[in-house]
Design a protein around this motif. Sequence first.
Motif, short mmCIF file in Angstrom:
data_model
loop_
_atom_site.label_atom_id
_atom_site.label_comp_id
_atom_site.label_asym_id
_atom_site.label_seq_id
_atom_site.Cartn_x
_atom_site.Cartn_y
_atom_site.Cartn_z
N ASP A 1 56.49 19.53 69.40
CA ASP A 1 57.44 18.41 69.30
C ASP A 1 56.71 17.07 69.24
OD1 ASP A 1 59.39 20.30 69.43
OD2 ASP A 1 60.24 19.66 71.35
N LEU A 2 55.66 16.92 70.04
CA LEU A 2 54.90 15.67 70.04
C LEU A 2 54.15 15.49 68.73
CD1 LEU A 2 53.51 15.72 73.69
CD2 LEU A 2 55.28 14.18 72.78
N SER A 3 53.67 16.59 68.17
CA SER A 3 52.99 16.53 66.88
C SER A 3 53.96 16.12 65.77
CB SER A 3 52.36 17.88 66.56
OG SER A 3 51.73 17.87 65.30
N ASP A 4 55.20 16.59 65.86
CA ASP A 4 56.21 16.25 64.86
C ASP A 4 56.42 14.75 64.74
OD1 ASP A 4 56.66 18.89 64.26
OD2 ASP A 4 58.45 19.08 65.50
N ILE A 5 56.30 14.05 65.88
CA ILE A 5 56.55 12.60 65.87
C ILE A 5 55.24 11.81 65.85
CG2 ILE A 5 58.76 12.85 67.03
CD1 ILE A 5 57.44 11.97 69.63
N ASP A 6 54.12 12.52 65.61
CA ASP A 6 52.80 11.88 65.55
C ASP A 6 52.56 11.03 66.80
OD1 ASP A 6 50.32 11.22 64.50
OD2 ASP A 6 51.08 9.47 63.43
N PHE A 7 52.74 11.65 67.94
CA PHE A 7 52.61 10.93 69.21
C PHE A 7 51.19 10.41 69.38
CE2 PHE A 7 51.85 10.90 73.86
CZ PHE A 7 52.80 9.95 74.21
N GLN A 8 51.09 9.10 69.68
CA GLN A 8 49.78 8.45 69.83
C GLN A 8 49.65 7.74 71.16
OE1 GLN A 8 48.78 6.05 66.37
NE2 GLN A 8 49.89 7.42 65.00
N GLY A 9 50.55 8.03 72.08
CA GLY A 9 50.55 7.33 73.35
C GLY A 9 49.76 8.05 74.43
N LEU A 10 50.17 7.79 75.67
CA LEU A 10 49.49 8.33 76.83
C LEU A 10 50.19 9.61 77.28
CD1 LEU A 10 47.25 7.71 78.97
CD2 LEU A 10 49.04 6.62 80.33
N ILE A 11 49.42 10.67 77.49
CA ILE A 11 49.98 11.94 77.94
C ILE A 11 49.27 12.35 79.23
CG2 ILE A 11 48.41 13.24 76.42
CD1 ILE A 11 50.74 15.30 76.15
#
Length: 266
Positions: free
Chosen positions: A70-80
């Motif tokens: 799911d995070l890859s789908d939205i190209d997540f670039q934040g803090l995890i």
Amino acid sequence: MNVFNRLLKKILAQLGFLNPFREPFKEIEFETTTFCNRKCVYCPNSKYERTGSEDGRYMKEEVFEKLLSDLSDIDFQGLIAPHLYGEPLTDPRLVSWISKIRKTLPKSRIKIVTNGDFFDEKKYIELTNAGTDYFYISKHSSRLPQNVTHLMSTLKEEERLKRFKIFDYYEDFKNKQIMLNTRGGEVHLKKDSLRHPICCEYVSYPVINTFGDLILCCNDYHSRYVFGNIMKRHLLEIWQDPYNIKLRKRIYKGCFDLPICQNCWI
């Protein structure tokens, strides 16, 4: 975040100049394990024992993989950050999971919050090689664990400043400073250490428990407020659900309708 910044964000939100729900979230927390080896009196872990999945403690592999997808789908670039109330370094899968996060979300930043009891030079090398950017050490005793002190002594000052932050919960509790809170009413602090609820940043990012539920915030210890499960719906769909947004907006503006919010004092 200090009290001044919280108040400023609250004022801006009430005036309509700030809305963390218009854009995709920039931070996410998820709990790989519910177990913590410490039972600090200012943490609900001192009162309760939770089981986060069918095997008793751990997030299932398929839940983790779905979260990454799911995070890859939205190209997540934040803090995890793979933590909530469990101690992440008690999870034997942590290094391999950090590696998967780094490969799947190469533009993200990875933060580990730990009490430091199992954190030594070997683990530091493994976790940094896997892709961890930052380490937040929660100090719960008068001194840091000896293994952490030794690790710090082996690192150059530039690296320590870049990668590490230490939060002294022990002294804050001892001196009754305002950073401690009641965790949604689950922890009882002395009345002279409490102030009115101020909640700005807690509801501005998703928090996922071991089941894959998106819960209200990091203070929802018992997962009483669940907006959806990522095994049934996409993370972004749950986050942008109209009911979810409406409730979080009210909290962000200082409208504490829920009992958990009314009992969450700092």
